[in-house]
Enzyme design. Structure first.
Site, PDB file in Angstrom:
ATOM      1  N   ASP A 304      -1.481 -18.779  -2.182  1.00 55.72           N
ATOM      2  CA  ASP A 304      -0.611 -17.601  -2.112  1.00 55.72           C
ATOM      3  C   ASP A 304       0.522 -17.967  -1.162  1.00 55.72           C
ATOM      4  OD1 ASP A 304       0.621 -15.222  -1.371  1.00 55.72           O
ATOM      5  OD2 ASP A 304      -1.142 -14.383  -0.370  1.00 55.72           O
ATOM      6  N   GLU A 322       3.926 -13.949  -4.056  1.00 54.46           N
ATOM      7  CA  GLU A 322       2.837 -13.224  -3.386  1.00 54.46           C
ATOM      8  C   GLU A 322       2.716 -11.785  -3.893  1.00 54.46           C
ATOM      9  OE1 GLU A 322       2.938 -12.476   1.072  1.00 54.46           O
ATOM     10  OE2 GLU A 322       0.816 -12.932   0.799  1.00 54.46           O
ATOM     11  N   GLU A 323       3.847 -11.113  -3.973  1.00 51.04           N
ATOM     12  CA  GLU A 323       3.797  -9.710  -4.372  1.00 51.04           C
ATOM     13  C   GLU A 323       3.289  -9.559  -5.805  1.00 51.04           C
ATOM     14  OE1 GLU A 323       6.572 -11.101  -3.028  1.00 51.04           O
ATOM     15  OE2 GLU A 323       6.994 -10.030  -1.142  1.00 51.04           O
TER      16      GLU A 323
END
Ligand code: AR6
Length: 536
Positions: A304, A322-323
């Site tokens: 991540d 990541e989001e």
């Protein structure tokens, strides 16, 4: 060893998987309680149905070391919010229950309800994204269904919290190796509470406040992420909301039965490798321009590309690696409840999260693309065999700064902490990664790939690298990789070369890879010395 297949270079995936199936690694021990590992469900697991909460007798702790739960008897709220001084207090959980148990006809009612137990923020929070979503973005029928049927289910799930979570949840604080295991159902209830913004003390924007060094967890941030002038980014927020509603649709129609482990890993700086003294060789590398970490990295240690506040901008406008991972696997968001900002030699490892959504596009073109059935098998402790490691790269405003050895060492250590493990095994899954730190954080992928390879080598893992469509990067890295292998360049030697490159003045610096090509042909003295000893 190279292939004619133009999509990838390096070592084949069969070799990366060591000719096993993607999930045949036996590196992860079963969930076992210890002073540093808190388990919030009963073991052994039931044969069917969700795990039962542990302990059987509920324990209510209200202190600095655990999550302050919204249902704690210690969480109080003024009876008359306008007149705190005179009116006295009542349990906040009662206020939450009373205001949420109603039929919501509009998102404005939901807003009013959320504000009724967050009155301090009534003037500061806005719910523009939530209102746009219900009034403009989805069609009327869908909006009705969502408000009339899904929201009440989310409320139910949230209000089950006292029955589902009976033990204190430790915070994963700085510089401590702490692990928590929860059931997926417990996570769902925690996230339902985050959605309804019930977590106390988590709303202050003052860095000195109790949770100033923690990510935000209440969803009000996301609900307000909408601006006409930020049209495309607001659009991505709408699609993130679709992912989140889809997750709640799934977990409220059938309770998930698995478990999840979240581990904060801290290696003191003095215990990190001496990079100049590492004599391991480069590990196996598979590099491809096709595919993504989450789809083609099945069974591997998936990176991540994190923010030190894990989750980054997921509850905001953010919509990059990541989001996106956090909204297609929303269980990851529970890490934001417990994880203090990561220090330089720390990483967060999450085992067992499920993927619920498909997606298309990226950043402002991101779109929810429907349901995803996650076929990943589970381990004996009920966790999906999906392992994710959150490591935050440095943000580089000035590109040259990243070659400073202090920064190189920081990134080497960060990746090493993420890739290494206290369990020593010669059968560790490869790292599935890509342009870590090279998008929003503006790093140089040609450097970052070597940094990650060096860390993987010392941690004893191979590497699968996704260039995210960049065929030039794939080719230049593959060429460099074979060159370094041919010249027998080990990790310490590569480190020395990086340090020589950095010693040249920035204005005189040549192309980074050209420099490595020229210098790595010259073998260092120690190599001649060893070679001499062997020759007759
Ligand atoms: N699989 C493989 N590669 C990918 C994928 C994927 N699914 N998605 C993106 N890439 P970025 P950073 C590639 O910018 O620079 C977030 O807000 C793609 O080439 O997400 O480390 C965090 O919360 C992309 O440009 O990572 C942090 O605040 C590159 O990976 C910050 O961004 C980097 O992705 C971290 O930024």
């Amino acid at each position: 060893l190279t292939s004619d297949d133009p999509e990838w270079k390096g070592i084949s995936m069969e070799e990366i998987y060591k000719h096993h199936g993607p999930f045949d690694w036996h590196h992860l021990p079963p969930i076992h309680p210890s002073p540093s590992h808190t388990i919030l469900f009963e073991l052994p697991l039931p044969n069917r149905g969700p795990p039962r909460p542990h302990p059987v007798q509920a324990v209510d702790k209200w202190n600095q070391d655990c999550v302050r739960m919204p249902h704690s008897v210690h969480s109080l709220y003024p009876i008359d919010p306008e007149n705190e001084a005179t009116g006295g207090f009542r349990r906040r959980w009662e206020v939450i229950q009373e205001s949420l148990l109603q039929n919501f006809m509009s998102s404005h009612q939901l807003e009013a309800s959320i504000l009724s137990y967050n009155h301090k923020y009534a003037e500061r929070w806005d719910f523009a994204a939530l209102h746009y979503f219900f009034n403009e973005y989805i069609d009327e029928e869908e909006a009705k269904m969502c408000l009339g049927s899904l929201i009440p289910k989310i409320v139910q799930l949230a209000l089950q919290l006292p029955d589902l979570i009976t033990g204190p949840i430790p915070l994963l604080k700085r510089q401590r190796n702490t692990t928590i295991s929860l059931s997926q159902l417990q996570v769902a209830s925690l996230l339902a509470n985050a959605f309804l913004c019930t977590f106390p003390r988590r709303n202050s924007t003052n860095p000195q406040s109790e949770y100033g060094s923690f990510p935000f967890i209440n969803f009000n941030k996301l609900f307000s992420s909408f601006r006409e002038e930020r049209h495309s980014r607001s659009h991505a927020v709408m699609e993130k909301l679709k992912c989140i509603f889809h997750y709640f649709r799934r977990v409220t129609s059938k309770a998930p039965e698995g478990t999840i482990t979240i581990q904060r890993r801290f290696v003191p700086k003095k215990s990190c490798p001496r990079w100049d003294k590492q004599h391991v060789k480069l590990p196996a590398l598979h590099i491809t321009s096709k595919g993504t970490i989450e789809s083609q990295g099945a069974g591997l240690l998936q990176v991540d590309f994190a923010n030190k506040y894990v989750g980054g901008g997921v509850l905001n406008y953010g919509c990059v690696q990541e989001e996106i991972r956090f909204v297609i696997c929303p269980e990851l968001m529970v890490t934001m409840l417990v994880t203090e900002a990561l220090d330089d030699t720390e990483a967060l490892i999450i085992n067992g999260v499920e993927r619920y959504s498909r997606y298309e596009g990226y950043s402002s073109s991101f779109k929810w693309a429907g349901d995803f059935t996650d076929e990943t098998p589970r381990d004996s402790s009920g966790r999906l065999k999906t392992c994710i490691v959150a490591i935050d790269a440095l943000y580089f405003k000035q590109p040259n700064v990243q070659f400073n050895m202090g920064n190189v060492i920081r990134e080497l250590n960060k990746a090493y902490v993420g890739f290494s493990s206290e369990i020593v095994s010669n059968n560790m899954p490869a790292v599935a990664t890509g342009n870590w730190g090279c998008g929003a954080f503006r790093g140089n992928p040609q450097l970052k790939v070597l940094v990650q390879l060096m860390a993987a080598a010392v941690a004893g893992r191979s590497m699968v690298y996704f260039t995210f469509g960049d065929t030039n990067l794939r080719d230049s890295v593959a060429d460099m990789y074979w060159h370094l292998i041919r010249h027998d360049v080990d990790i310490g030697r590569l480190f020395a070369l990086l340090s020589q490159y950095q010693e040249t003045q920035p204005e005189n610096r040549s192309d980074f890879y050209r420099f490595l090509y020229n210098r790595s042909k010259i073998k260092p003295l120690t190599h001649y010395f060893n070679a001499d000893k062997k020759s007759p």
